[in-house]
Design a protein around this motif. Structure first.
Motif, PDB file in Angstrom:
ATOM      1  N   GLU A  23       1.065  -1.036  -0.047  1.00 52.64           N
ATOM      2  CA  GLU A  23       0.054   0.005   0.093  1.00 52.64           C
ATOM      3  C   GLU A  23       0.681   1.286   0.010  1.00 52.64           C
ATOM      4  O   GLU A  23       0.380   2.202  -0.593  1.00 52.64           O
ATOM      5  N   SER A  24       1.628   1.416   0.739  1.00 46.07           N
ATOM      6  CA  SER A  24       2.690   2.400   0.889  1.00 46.07           C
ATOM      7  C   SER A  24       3.647   2.729  -0.146  1.00 46.07           C
ATOM      8  O   SER A  24       4.121   3.963  -0.571  1.00 46.07           O
ATOM      9  N   TYR A  25       4.337   1.650  -0.636  1.00 47.98           N
ATOM     10  CA  TYR A  25       5.459   1.934  -1.346  1.00 47.98           C
ATOM     11  C   TYR A  25       4.912   1.144  -3.053  1.00 47.98           C
ATOM     12  O   TYR A  25       5.696   1.189  -3.777  1.00 47.98           O
ATOM     13  N   GLY A  26       3.944   0.846  -3.138  1.00 49.20           N
ATOM     14  CA  GLY A  26       3.591   0.087  -4.590  1.00 49.20           C
ATOM     15  C   GLY A  26       3.911   1.069  -5.860  1.00 49.20           C
ATOM     16  O   GLY A  26       4.272   0.647  -6.817  1.00 49.20           O
ATOM     17  N   HIS A  27       3.597   2.218  -5.375  1.00 48.23           N
ATOM     18  CA  HIS A  27       4.207   3.390  -6.788  1.00 48.23           C
ATOM     19  C   HIS A  27       5.442   3.504  -6.963  1.00 48.23           C
ATOM     20  O   HIS A  27       6.228   4.100  -7.652  1.00 48.23           O
ATOM     21  N   ARG A  67       7.031  -4.628  -9.438  1.00 44.10           N
ATOM     22  CA  ARG A  67       6.285  -5.745  -9.065  1.00 44.10           C
ATOM     23  C   ARG A  67       7.371  -6.860  -8.386  1.00 44.10           C
ATOM     24  O   ARG A  67       7.070  -7.695  -7.594  1.00 44.10           O
ATOM     25  N   GLU A  68       8.569  -7.190  -9.039  1.00 43.31           N
ATOM     26  CA  GLU A  68       9.478  -8.073  -8.750  1.00 43.31           C
ATOM     27  C   GLU A  68       9.873  -7.935  -7.319  1.00 43.31           C
ATOM     28  O   GLU A  68      10.048  -8.946  -6.629  1.00 43.31           O
ATOM     29  N   PHE A  69       9.936  -6.506  -6.730  1.00 40.50           N
ATOM     30  CA  PHE A  69      10.228  -6.407  -5.504  1.00 40.50           C
ATOM     31  C   PHE A  69       9.276  -7.171  -4.576  1.00 40.50           C
ATOM     32  O   PHE A  69       9.632  -7.965  -3.598  1.00 40.50           O
ATOM     33  N   PHE A  70       8.081  -6.888  -4.674  1.00 45.43           N
ATOM     34  CA  PHE A  70       6.840  -7.372  -4.091  1.00 45.43           C
ATOM     35  C   PHE A  70       6.947  -9.027  -4.022  1.00 45.43           C
ATOM     36  O   PHE A  70       6.464  -9.663  -2.990  1.00 45.43           O
ATOM     37  N   TYR A  85       3.897   1.046  10.541  1.00 47.36           N
ATOM     38  CA  TYR A  85       3.183   0.700   9.582  1.00 47.36           C
ATOM     39  C   TYR A  85       1.627   0.608   9.973  1.00 47.36           C
ATOM     40  O   TYR A  85       1.584  -0.174  10.983  1.00 47.36           O
ATOM     41  N   THR A  86       0.863   0.912   9.362  1.00 47.95           N
ATOM     42  CA  THR A  86      -0.587   0.579   9.631  1.00 47.95           C
ATOM     43  C   THR A  86      -1.217   0.589   8.203  1.00 47.95           C
ATOM     44  O   THR A  86      -0.767   1.105   7.135  1.00 47.95           O
ATOM     45  N   LEU A 123      14.335   8.801  13.437  1.00 45.88           N
ATOM     46  CA  LEU A 123      13.825   7.568  12.620  1.00 45.88           C
ATOM     47  C   LEU A 123      14.233   7.885  11.094  1.00 45.88           C
ATOM     48  O   LEU A 123      14.850   9.168  10.722  1.00 45.88           O
ATOM     49  N   TRP A 124      14.261   7.065  10.297  1.00 43.46           N
ATOM     50  CA  TRP A 124      14.685   7.164   9.007  1.00 43.46           C
ATOM     51  C   TRP A 124      13.176   7.038   7.988  1.00 43.46           C
ATOM     52  O   TRP A 124      12.224   6.151   8.539  1.00 43.46           O
ATOM     53  N   VAL A 125      13.018   7.934   7.052  1.00 44.77           N
ATOM     54  CA  VAL A 125      11.986   8.004   6.253  1.00 44.77           C
ATOM     55  C   VAL A 125      12.161   7.975   4.702  1.00 44.77           C
ATOM     56  O   VAL A 125      13.100   8.781   4.527  1.00 44.77           O
ATOM     57  N   LEU A 126      11.397   7.325   3.890  1.00 39.39           N
ATOM     58  CA  LEU A 126      11.779   7.562   2.365  1.00 39.39           C
ATOM     59  C   LEU A 126      11.618   9.054   2.109  1.00 39.39           C
ATOM     60  O   LEU A 126      10.639   9.489   2.618  1.00 39.39           O
ATOM     61  N   ASP A 127      12.333   9.609   1.294  1.00 40.29           N
ATOM     62  CA  ASP A 127      12.197  10.666   0.681  1.00 40.29           C
ATOM     63  C   ASP A 127      10.673  11.010  -0.038  1.00 40.29           C
ATOM     64  O   ASP A 127       9.900  11.982   0.175  1.00 40.29           O
ATOM     65  N   ASP A 128      10.226  10.016  -0.587  1.00 38.26           N
ATOM     66  CA  ASP A 128       8.962  10.041  -1.514  1.00 38.26           C
ATOM     67  C   ASP A 128       8.024   9.269  -0.754  1.00 38.26           C
ATOM     68  O   ASP A 128       7.273   8.452  -1.025  1.00 38.26           O
ATOM     69  N   ASN A 129       7.745   9.758   0.755  1.00 37.13           N
ATOM     70  CA  ASN A 129       6.661   9.317   1.562  1.00 37.13           C
ATOM     71  C   ASN A 129       6.059  10.493   2.326  1.00 37.13           C
ATOM     72  O   ASN A 129       6.199  10.858   3.452  1.00 37.13           O
ATOM     73  N   PRO A 130       5.484  11.392   1.554  1.00 39.24           N
ATOM     74  CA  PRO A 130       5.203  12.811   2.153  1.00 39.24           C
ATOM     75  C   PRO A 130       3.972  12.465   3.495  1.00 39.24           C
ATOM     76  O   PRO A 130       3.984  13.281   4.313  1.00 39.24           O
ATOM     77  N   ARG A 131       3.227  11.577   3.279  1.00 38.46           N
ATOM     78  CA  ARG A 131       2.152  11.399   4.331  1.00 38.46           C
ATOM     79  C   ARG A 131       2.899  11.046   5.496  1.00 38.46           C
ATOM     80  O   ARG A 131       2.545  11.346   6.502  1.00 38.46           O
ATOM     81  N   ALA A 132       3.931  10.032   5.513  1.00 37.29           N
ATOM     82  CA  ALA A 132       4.662   9.691   6.817  1.00 37.29           C
ATOM     83  C   ALA A 132       5.175  10.980   7.281  1.00 37.29           C
ATOM     84  O   ALA A 132       5.503  11.334   8.575  1.00 37.29           O
TER      85      ALA A 132
END
Length: 167
Positions: free
Chosen positions: A26-30, A34-37, A95-96, A121-130
């Motif tokens: 949900e959080s990182y699908g974008h 697909r191979e990662f998942f 994670y929720t 903490l560490w957060v991905l750059d492309d995770n504005p909601r978090a």
């Protein structure tokens, strides 16, 4: 809030691995292919084993359950791992599931894990909601940046720090 919270037991490991994987989708699908998942899904039994080992070794995880008893949130904190750590406590993960965003579950997990004390903490750059959630909790970027492990396609992330609420 009709959610319940408790520390994880080794019996929760399989549900934890599945919920963690779902939240990544949900959080990182974008952000990830697909191979990662597919690889992560194939490794769910090993992830559950690692959770059992962590919990058995005394490294707690905090869980949140919805009114039907489904695991919807997962978090962990402990002694910071960075060589140049800006504080003693690191929020390792939070994670929720998307369906409960905005209902206070993430906040309750943060409160249970680190209270209002200093942490980082560490957060991905492309995770504005978090990032917005962490800013509401007093965290600010400290300028430290790095790339994730190559298995995470070297996504960029940055560190956020808070001195403690009201300090």
């Amino acid at each position: 809030m009709d959610f319940t919270f408790r520390r994880a037991t080794v019996d929760d490991a399989q549900a934890m691995a599945a919920m963690h994987f779902r939240s990544w989708q949900e959080s990182y699908g974008h952000l990830l292919p697909r191979e990662f998942f597919e690889k992560q899904e194939a490794g769910l039994p090993q992830r559950a084993d690692r959770y059992r080992e962590f919990i058995a070794a005394g490294h707690p995880r905090m869980l949140a359950f919805d009114p039907d008893g489904e695991l919807v949130g997962l978090g962990a904190a402990g002694e910071g791992r960075d060589d140049d750590r800006p504080g003693e406590v690191e929020l390792f993960m939070l994670y929720t599931l998307e369906r409960i965003h905005g209902r206070g579950v993430g906040q309750a997990l943060v409160d249970a894990l680190i209270g209002d004390g200093p942490a980082y903490l560490w957060v991905l750059d492309d995770n504005p909601r978090a990032q917005a959630f962490y800013r509401r909790n007093g965290f600010v970027p400290d300028g430290k940046r790095q790339l994730c492990d190559p298995s995470w396609y070297s996504l960029p992330e940055h560190r956020m720090v808070r001195p403690g609420v009201g300090l």
